[in-house]
Write a protein that holds these residues in place. Structure first.
Motif, PDB file in Angstrom:
ATOM      1  N   VAL A 102     127.794  34.465  31.790  1.00 33.46           N
ATOM      2  CA  VAL A 102     128.367  35.104  32.977  1.00 33.46           C
ATOM      3  C   VAL A 102     129.689  35.745  32.571  1.00 33.46           C
ATOM      4  N   MET A 103     129.807  37.037  32.812  1.00 30.75           N
ATOM      5  CA  MET A 103     131.059  37.750  32.554  1.00 30.75           C
ATOM      6  C   MET A 103     131.771  37.905  33.896  1.00 30.75           C
ATOM      7  N   VAL A 104     132.903  37.211  34.030  1.00 26.58           N
ATOM      8  CA  VAL A 104     133.658  37.208  35.282  1.00 26.58           C
ATOM      9  C   VAL A 104     134.843  38.159  35.158  1.00 26.58           C
ATOM     10  N   GLU A 105     134.856  39.189  35.988  1.00 23.84           N
ATOM     11  CA  GLU A 105     135.991  40.115  36.028  1.00 23.84           C
ATOM     12  C   GLU A 105     136.941  39.662  37.130  1.00 23.84           C
ATOM     13  N   LEU A 106     138.192  39.412  36.765  1.00 24.94           N
ATOM     14  CA  LEU A 106     139.180  38.921  37.712  1.00 24.94           C
ATOM     15  C   LEU A 106     140.005  40.093  38.257  1.00 24.94           C
ATOM     16  N   LYS A 107     139.903  40.298  39.562  1.00 23.51           N
ATOM     17  CA  LYS A 107     140.684  41.334  40.228  1.00 23.51           C
ATOM     18  C   LYS A 107     141.726  40.654  41.113  1.00 23.51           C
ATOM     19  N   ILE A 108     142.989  41.065  40.970  1.00 28.98           N
ATOM     20  CA  ILE A 108     144.059  40.459  41.747  1.00 28.98           C
ATOM     21  C   ILE A 108     144.039  41.025  43.168  1.00 28.98           C
ATOM     22  N   ARG A 109     143.922  40.140  44.139  1.00 33.93           N
ATOM     23  CA  ARG A 109     143.841  40.552  45.535  1.00 33.93           C
ATOM     24  C   ARG A 109     145.206  41.057  46.014  1.00 33.93           C
ATOM     25  N   PRO A 110     145.242  42.206  46.690  1.00 33.71           N
ATOM     26  CA  PRO A 110     146.520  42.706  47.229  1.00 33.71           C
ATOM     27  C   PRO A 110     147.147  41.677  48.170  1.00 33.71           C
ATOM     28  N   HIS A 111     148.485  41.576  48.100  1.00 35.73           N
ATOM     29  CA  HIS A 111     149.204  40.582  48.903  1.00 35.73           C
ATOM     30  C   HIS A 111     149.983  41.288  50.010  1.00 35.73           C
ATOM     31  N   LYS A 112     150.123  40.635  51.145  1.00 34.87           N
ATOM     32  CA  LYS A 112     150.810  41.250  52.285  1.00 34.87           C
ATOM     33  C   LYS A 112     152.325  41.347  52.073  1.00 34.87           C
ATOM     34  N   LEU A 113     152.878  40.596  51.138  1.00 40.39           N
ATOM     35  CA  LEU A 113     154.322  40.616  50.906  1.00 40.39           C
ATOM     36  C   LEU A 113     154.711  41.115  49.516  1.00 40.39           C
ATOM     37  N   PHE A 114     153.974  40.675  48.500  1.00 46.59           N
ATOM     38  CA  PHE A 114     154.410  40.903  47.119  1.00 46.59           C
ATOM     39  C   PHE A 114     153.638  42.043  46.451  1.00 46.59           C
ATOM     40  N   GLU A 115     154.346  42.802  45.638  1.00 48.49           N
ATOM     41  CA  GLU A 115     153.745  43.794  44.762  1.00 48.49           C
ATOM     42  C   GLU A 115     153.833  43.270  43.323  1.00 48.49           C
ATOM     43  N   VAL A 116     152.820  43.580  42.530  1.00 47.85           N
ATOM     44  CA  VAL A 116     152.763  43.073  41.150  1.00 47.85           C
ATOM     45  C   VAL A 116     153.160  44.171  40.173  1.00 47.85           C
ATOM     46  N   ASP A 117     154.046  43.827  39.249  1.00 46.34           N
ATOM     47  CA  ASP A 117     154.424  44.733  38.168  1.00 46.34           C
ATOM     48  C   ASP A 117     154.478  43.907  36.889  1.00 46.34           C
ATOM     49  N   GLY A 118     153.365  43.860  36.156  1.00 48.07           N
ATOM     50  CA  GLY A 118     153.286  42.986  34.989  1.00 48.07           C
ATOM     51  C   GLY A 118     153.309  41.540  35.446  1.00 48.07           C
ATOM     52  N   TYR A 119     154.288  40.782  34.959  1.00 49.15           N
ATOM     53  CA  TYR A 119     154.444  39.385  35.385  1.00 49.15           C
ATOM     54  C   TYR A 119     155.491  39.243  36.489  1.00 49.15           C
ATOM     55  N   ASP A 120     156.175  40.342  36.825  1.00 48.19           N
ATOM     56  CA  ASP A 120     157.185  40.308  37.883  1.00 48.19           C
ATOM     57  C   ASP A 120     156.557  40.630  39.237  1.00 48.19           C
ATOM     58  N   LEU A 121     157.188  40.115  40.277  1.00 49.25           N
ATOM     59  CA  LEU A 121     156.784  40.406  41.647  1.00 49.25           C
ATOM     60  C   LEU A 121     157.932  41.121  42.351  1.00 49.25           C
ATOM     61  N   TYR A 122     157.598  41.998  43.306  1.00 45.21           N
ATOM     62  CA  TYR A 122     158.604  42.703  44.092  1.00 45.21           C
ATOM     63  C   TYR A 122     158.386  42.394  45.566  1.00 45.21           C
ATOM     64  N   LEU A 123     159.492  42.146  46.276  1.00 47.29           N
ATOM     65  CA  LEU A 123     159.455  41.824  47.698  1.00 47.29           C
ATOM     66  C   LEU A 123     160.508  42.648  48.423  1.00 47.29           C
ATOM     67  N   ASN A 124     160.100  43.350  49.486  1.00 51.86           N
ATOM     68  CA  ASN A 124     161.057  44.039  50.344  1.00 51.86           C
ATOM     69  C   ASN A 124     161.547  43.051  51.399  1.00 51.86           C
ATOM     70  N   LEU A 125     162.864  42.798  51.423  1.00 54.68           N
ATOM     71  CA  LEU A 125     163.428  41.815  52.347  1.00 54.68           C
ATOM     72  C   LEU A 125     164.225  42.529  53.439  1.00 54.68           C
ATOM     73  N   PRO A 126     163.721  42.545  54.674  1.00 54.56           N
ATOM     74  CA  PRO A 126     164.452  43.198  55.770  1.00 54.56           C
ATOM     75  C   PRO A 126     165.654  42.354  56.199  1.00 54.56           C
ATOM     76  N   VAL A 127     166.809  43.005  56.412  1.00 54.50           N
ATOM     77  CA  VAL A 127     168.009  42.334  56.936  1.00 54.50           C
ATOM     78  C   VAL A 127     168.595  43.201  58.046  1.00 54.50           C
ATOM     79  N   THR A 128     169.326  42.574  58.953  1.00 54.10           N
ATOM     80  CA  THR A 128     169.976  43.325  60.019  1.00 54.10           C
ATOM     81  C   THR A 128     171.231  44.000  59.497  1.00 54.10           C
ATOM     82  N   LEU A 129     171.726  44.906  60.292  1.00 54.72           N
ATOM     83  CA  LEU A 129     172.938  45.616  59.896  1.00 54.72           C
ATOM     84  C   LEU A 129     174.108  44.647  59.775  1.00 54.72           C
ATOM     85  N   TYR A 130     174.241  43.747  60.739  1.00 52.35           N
ATOM     86  CA  TYR A 130     175.382  42.816  60.686  1.00 52.35           C
ATOM     87  C   TYR A 130     175.218  41.812  59.540  1.00 52.35           C
TER      88      TYR A 130
END
Length: 334
Positions: free
Chosen positions: A221-249
């Protein structure tokens, strides 16, 4: 080798069609792939093949019937009229005392019986067993030498490989390190996700594929692993990116913001006067690497204004603009 007519169970007056029919029946009956628990099947199958090699070929059948070759296709030596020979010196002599005559000593060299016809028959009747050739010297497609050491035996063909695509979550990669795979058999198994896995990477599960139709090993069995898109994180190599919303104050005054990671939330300190777009780093909160470490979690600050118009905020900004103006863009934007 027994008499080939007896081996195939036909009379000496049998037609070519009757002989071929008898061979087909016995070859199927004694084929080793169909008799794995019968150690005598190989011998019987070889005997049937040998018998058909002799009487399944019209030329060889004639020679066998005339006594020129034996049941194995080897030539017989024939002598006629040895009259009163007195010793080996009499052989070939003429006119001497006790001289006799020798006729014969015929030698017929035999080739491949029946040319390609024999193989065609085996291809036809044994193709379903995965061995189109004979156990004695011919091998069918997809077969190889028998690993048990019989150089004339065929090795049952391996089953087909199965291609399966599995979507894995970032949480599975970072925490459990496992994912579930449903095999062609219908069985579901847990499979280890390799450290440092990348999107589209394949792993092999040996002998878990489709079963062989000829009794050989199952495919893989040849299993191809596809990384499922995440609602918060973006993948860049081994790093993850997260947009963090903050208020003006929060951006102006500074604060601590509860920030999600793959291994649990942390309180992130937002310094006072933090601009939108500023990137902050949480070391070791990314994905596992192939060397045993982890990538980082990169957090991008995103200032969010109120969802509705605020008169006080508008008044404040007008005053601020008059009292403390500043440039947000460099000269390259001019």
């Amino acid at each position: 080798m027994r008499d080939p007519y007896s081996v195939l169970g036909v009379s000496k007056t049998a037609s070519e069609s009757d002989i071929k029919k008898a061979f087909r029946k016995l070859a199927k009956q004694y084929h080793p792939d169909q008799n794995k628990d019968d150690p005598t099947a190989q011998t019987r199958f070889s005997e049937v093949n040998q018998a058909y090699e002799i009487i399944g070929d019209s030329a060889k059948r004639g020679k066998f019937d005339r006594g020129e070759i034996d049941a194995e296709g080897k030539p017989k030596f024939q002598t006629h009229g040895f009259e009163g020979f007195g010793g080996f010196s009499d052989f070939g002599g003429a006119g001497g005392p006790g001289a006799g005559s020798t006729r014969g000593f015929r030698h017929q060299t035999t080739g491949d019986p029946g040319g390609g016809a024999f193989d065609d028959i085996l291809n036809d009747i044994l193709g379903g067993f995965g061995g189109a050739g004979r156990r004695a010297g011919r091998q069918g497609p997809g077969a190889g030498p028998d690993p048990r050491g019989d150089p004339g035996a065929t090795r049952p063909a391996k089953g087909r490989n199965a291609e399966i695509m599995v979507r894995v979550s970032l949480e599975d990669i970072a925490t459990t390190g496992k994912t579930q795979v449903t095999l062609p058999s219908g069985k579901t198994v847990n499979v280890a996700i390799p450290a440092g896995v990348t999107d589209g990477e394949k792993i092999r599960l040996k002998a878990q594929g489709y079963p062989s139709e000829t009794g050989g090993p199952a495919g893989d069995v040849m299993v191809e692993l596809k990384i499922r898109p995440h609602k918060l994180f973006e993948v860049d190599g081994y790093d993850l990116y997260l947009n963090l919303p903050v208020t003006l104050y929060e951006a102006v005054l500074g604060t601590k913001v509860r920030t999600p990671t793959l291994t649990g939330a942390v309180n992130l300190t937002i310094p006072a006067n933090t601009s939108s777009g500023k990137t902050m780093r949480l070391k070791g909160k990314g994905l596992p690497t192939k060397t045993g470490g982890h990538g980082d979690l990169m957090i991008r600050i995103e200032i969010v204004l109120p969802p509705h118009t605020d008169d006080e905020l508008e008044t404040l900004m007008k005053a601020w603009k008059e009292i403390t103006p500043y440039r947000a863009r460099g000269p390259e934007f001019d």
